[in-house]
Design a protein around this motif. Structure first.
Motif, mmCIF file in Angstrom:
data_model
loop_
_atom_site.group_PDB
_atom_site.id
_atom_site.type_symbol
_atom_site.label_atom_id
_atom_site.label_comp_id
_atom_site.label_asym_id
_atom_site.label_seq_id
_atom_site.Cartn_x
_atom_site.Cartn_y
_atom_site.Cartn_z
ATOM 1 N N LEU A 25 -7.200 10.015 -0.673
ATOM 2 C CA LEU A 25 -6.434 8.964 -0.359
ATOM 3 C C LEU A 25 -5.431 9.075 0.930
ATOM 4 O O LEU A 25 -5.322 8.028 1.916
ATOM 5 N N SER A 26 -4.810 10.094 1.172
ATOM 6 C CA SER A 26 -4.039 10.367 2.303
ATOM 7 C C SER A 26 -5.130 10.256 3.558
ATOM 8 O O SER A 26 -4.508 9.743 4.637
ATOM 9 N N PHE A 27 -6.221 10.884 3.538
ATOM 10 C CA PHE A 27 -6.931 10.842 4.655
ATOM 11 C C PHE A 27 -7.469 9.433 4.985
ATOM 12 O O PHE A 27 -7.459 8.815 6.073
ATOM 13 N N LEU A 28 -7.673 8.618 3.946
ATOM 14 C CA LEU A 28 -8.065 7.197 4.121
ATOM 15 C C LEU A 28 -6.978 6.293 4.646
ATOM 16 O O LEU A 28 -7.343 5.537 5.624
ATOM 17 N N LEU A 29 -5.883 6.506 4.071
ATOM 18 C CA LEU A 29 -4.872 5.755 4.717
ATOM 19 C C LEU A 29 -4.297 6.279 6.100
ATOM 20 O O LEU A 29 -3.756 5.248 6.901
ATOM 21 N N VAL A 62 0.995 7.534 9.584
ATOM 22 C CA VAL A 62 -0.072 8.566 10.054
ATOM 23 C C VAL A 62 0.645 9.845 10.006
ATOM 24 O O VAL A 62 -0.217 10.802 9.342
ATOM 25 N N PHE A 63 1.873 10.212 10.428
ATOM 26 C CA PHE A 63 2.314 11.281 10.247
ATOM 27 C C PHE A 63 2.448 11.885 8.902
ATOM 28 O O PHE A 63 2.226 12.820 8.507
ATOM 29 N N ALA A 64 3.197 10.985 8.119
ATOM 30 C CA ALA A 64 3.252 11.221 6.617
ATOM 31 C C ALA A 64 2.063 11.336 5.783
ATOM 32 O O ALA A 64 2.066 12.411 4.853
ATOM 33 N N PHE A 65 0.959 10.508 5.979
ATOM 34 C CA PHE A 65 -0.191 10.723 5.174
ATOM 35 C C PHE A 65 -0.884 11.959 5.623
ATOM 36 O O PHE A 65 -1.372 12.761 4.791
ATOM 37 N N THR A 66 -0.609 12.511 6.817
ATOM 38 C CA THR A 66 -1.245 13.774 7.514
ATOM 39 C C THR A 66 -0.548 15.040 6.693
ATOM 40 O O THR A 66 -1.088 15.884 6.319
ATOM 41 N N LEU A 67 0.838 14.792 6.749
ATOM 42 C CA LEU A 67 1.691 15.913 6.149
ATOM 43 C C LEU A 67 1.332 16.088 4.697
ATOM 44 O O LEU A 67 1.095 17.132 4.021
ATOM 45 N N VAL A 68 1.231 14.962 4.040
ATOM 46 C CA VAL A 68 0.761 14.966 2.268
ATOM 47 C C VAL A 68 -0.469 15.505 2.185
ATOM 48 O O VAL A 68 -0.868 16.352 1.335
ATOM 49 N N MET A 69 -1.624 15.115 3.271
ATOM 50 C CA MET A 69 -2.870 15.874 3.029
ATOM 51 C C MET A 69 -2.924 17.316 3.251
ATOM 52 O O MET A 69 -3.243 17.888 2.393
ATOM 53 N N VAL A 70 -2.084 17.552 4.333
ATOM 54 C CA VAL A 70 -2.078 19.257 4.447
ATOM 55 C C VAL A 70 -1.240 19.928 3.173
ATOM 56 O O VAL A 70 -1.642 20.986 2.773
ATOM 57 N N VAL A 71 -0.100 19.184 2.591
ATOM 58 C CA VAL A 71 0.562 20.051 1.473
ATOM 59 C C VAL A 71 -0.271 19.903 0.263
ATOM 60 O O VAL A 71 -0.468 21.091 -0.379
ATOM 61 N N PHE A 72 -1.088 18.901 0.131
ATOM 62 C CA PHE A 72 -1.931 18.993 -1.104
ATOM 63 C C PHE A 72 -3.173 19.878 -0.923
ATOM 64 O O PHE A 72 -3.627 20.400 -1.994
ATOM 65 N N ILE A 83 0.747 -1.167 0.089
ATOM 66 C CA ILE A 83 0.174 -0.073 0.031
ATOM 67 C C ILE A 83 0.861 1.066 0.002
ATOM 68 O O ILE A 83 0.574 2.204 -0.702
ATOM 69 N N ILE A 84 1.993 1.295 0.866
ATOM 70 C CA ILE A 84 2.729 2.333 0.901
ATOM 71 C C ILE A 84 3.455 2.600 -0.482
ATOM 72 O O ILE A 84 3.489 3.801 -1.110
ATOM 73 N N MET A 85 4.052 1.666 -1.218
ATOM 74 C CA MET A 85 4.671 1.845 -2.354
ATOM 75 C C MET A 85 3.596 2.312 -3.500
ATOM 76 O O MET A 85 3.918 3.162 -4.452
ATOM 77 N N TRP A 86 2.246 1.703 -3.485
ATOM 78 C CA TRP A 86 1.273 2.116 -4.691
ATOM 79 C C TRP A 86 0.952 3.623 -4.158
ATOM 80 O O TRP A 86 0.791 4.367 -5.167
ATOM 81 N N TYR A 87 0.723 3.836 -2.817
ATOM 82 C CA TYR A 87 0.420 5.286 -2.631
ATOM 83 C C TYR A 87 1.602 6.556 -3.072
ATOM 84 O O TYR A 87 1.082 7.251 -3.719
ATOM 85 N N LEU A 88 2.906 5.989 -2.855
ATOM 86 C CA LEU A 88 3.719 6.971 -3.532
ATOM 87 C C LEU A 88 3.796 6.986 -4.820
ATOM 88 O O LEU A 88 4.169 7.943 -5.452
ATOM 89 N N SER A 89 3.570 5.800 -5.520
ATOM 90 C CA SER A 89 3.499 5.883 -6.932
ATOM 91 C C SER A 89 2.421 6.698 -7.280
ATOM 92 O O SER A 89 2.565 7.766 -8.297
ATOM 93 N N VAL A 90 1.208 6.873 -6.776
ATOM 94 C CA VAL A 90 -0.215 7.556 -7.176
ATOM 95 C C VAL A 90 0.101 9.230 -6.742
ATOM 96 O O VAL A 90 -0.266 9.965 -7.599
ATOM 97 N N ILE A 91 0.669 9.213 -5.804
ATOM 98 C CA ILE A 91 0.992 10.595 -5.283
ATOM 99 C C ILE A 91 2.017 11.228 -6.192
ATOM 100 O O ILE A 91 1.735 12.647 -6.653
ATOM 101 N N GLY A 92 3.092 10.612 -6.554
ATOM 102 C CA GLY A 92 4.000 11.307 -7.587
ATOM 103 C C GLY A 92 3.597 11.370 -8.714
ATOM 104 O O GLY A 92 3.757 12.312 -9.312
ATOM 105 N N ALA A 93 2.713 10.453 -9.266
ATOM 106 C CA ALA A 93 2.312 10.761 -10.612
ATOM 107 C C ALA A 93 1.153 11.720 -10.777
ATOM 108 O O ALA A 93 1.239 12.614 -11.608
ATOM 109 N N VAL A 94 0.165 11.967 -9.742
ATOM 110 C CA VAL A 94 -0.685 13.112 -9.497
ATOM 111 C C VAL A 94 0.223 14.559 -9.431
ATOM 112 O O VAL A 94 -0.286 15.462 -10.139
#
Length: 130
Positions: free
Chosen positions: A64-68, A112-122, A30-41
Motif C-alpha cells: 500500500l505504501s509503495f502504491l500510494l 511521498v516522504f511519509a509513505f516511503t518512511l512507513v514502507m521502510v519501517v514495515f 485516502i490518507i485517512m483510510w491508509y492510516l486506519s489500515v496501517i494502524g490496524a495491521v
C-alpha cells in the motif's frame, strides 16, 4: 465570438476547479483510510507475534505504501498543471483572484516522504521477523 470564448473559458475554469476539489477530497479520504489500515495491521501484528506466519501480514502496508507513494509522486505534476490552468483562466477572465491549490501541491511531497518512511519501517519489521 468573444462571448463563445468567454463561455469556453468559464467552463474550463469550472472543470479545473471541480477537478481540484475532487483531488483534495480524495487525498484526504485516502490518507485517512491508509492510516486506519496501517494502524490496524500494526496493532494486529504486535498483538499476535507468536502466530507462525504473521510476518506475511506486513506485506500489505509495504505494498500500500509503495502504491500510494507512486500515486502521490505522479500527482504533483498534474496538480501543478491544474494550478497553472486556474491562474491562466483567472487572468483571461479578468478575475482578481483564483483558487489557491498550493496546499494540496505541498501535501503530496509530504505524503511521498511519509509513505516511503512507513514502507521502510514495515520492511525492516518484516526482515527482522523472518
Amino acid at each position: 465570438m468573444e462571448n463563445n470564448l468567454s463561455e469556453f473559458l468559464w467552463k474550463e475554469y469550472e472543470k479545473d476547479l471541480e477537478l481540484y476539489k475532487f483531488y483534495f477530497n480524495m487525498a484526504i479520504k485516502i490518507i485517512m483510510w491508509y492510516l486506519s489500515v496501517i494502524g490496524a495491521v500494526y496493532a494486529f501484528f504486535i498483538s499476535n507475534q507468536t502466530v507462525k506466519y504473521i510476518s506475511i501480514l506486513l506485506v500489505i502496508p509495504i505494498f500500500l505504501s509503495f502504491l500510494l507513494m507512486c500515486l502521490s509522486a505522479s500527482s504533483i505534476s498534474v496538480l501543478n498543471h491544474i494550478n497553472d490552468d486556474l491562474k491562466d483562466f483567472s487572468n483571461r477572465l479578468n478575475l482578481k483572484s483564483y483558487p489557491n491549490t498550493i496546499p494540496l501541491i505541498w501535501i503530496m511531497p509530504v505524503c511521498v516522504f511519509a509513505f516511503t518512511l512507513v514502507m521502510v519501517v514495515f520492511s525492516v519489521l518484516l526482515l527482522n521477523s523472518i
